[in-house]
Design a protein around this motif. Structure first.
Motif: not given
Length: 98
Positions: A5-7, A47-51, A90-91
């Protein structure tokens, strides 16, 4: 909510910002949108970083978009509104994951 969902929202955010690049927007607005698109593109395509890092980078996008009141192009304004909605979503997802 899942990482998917975030991606998905990151891609949506980037796609709407990228769509403004083909529109006849004011030059001063174009700079804000271009930088926001670059940051969003890094998030959507890499690549998705840490939150925590993701929140920081999205905060930068939020700041950049806060400088865009009107592009003077209705279609670009619609893309900016959609980008802001994806950003807010997304936030919100990130806040729910805490």
């Amino acid at each position: 909510m899942s990482d998917d969902d975030v991606e998905r929202l990151l891609v949506t955010l980037h796609d709407h910002l990228a769509a403004t690049a083909t529109r006849p927007v004011r030059e001063d607005v174009s700079r804000w949108l271009g930088e926001a698109e670059a940051v969003a593109g890094d998030l959507a395509l890499g690549a998705t970083p840490t939150d925590d890092v993701l929140r920081t980078r999205l905060g930068h996008v939020e700041h950049l978009l806060s400088n865009v009141e009107s592009t003077e192009d209705a279609e670009a304004d619609d893309h900016v509104a959609a980008a802001n909605a994806a950003l807010a979503d997304v936030l919100k997802l990130l806040d729910e994951r805490e």
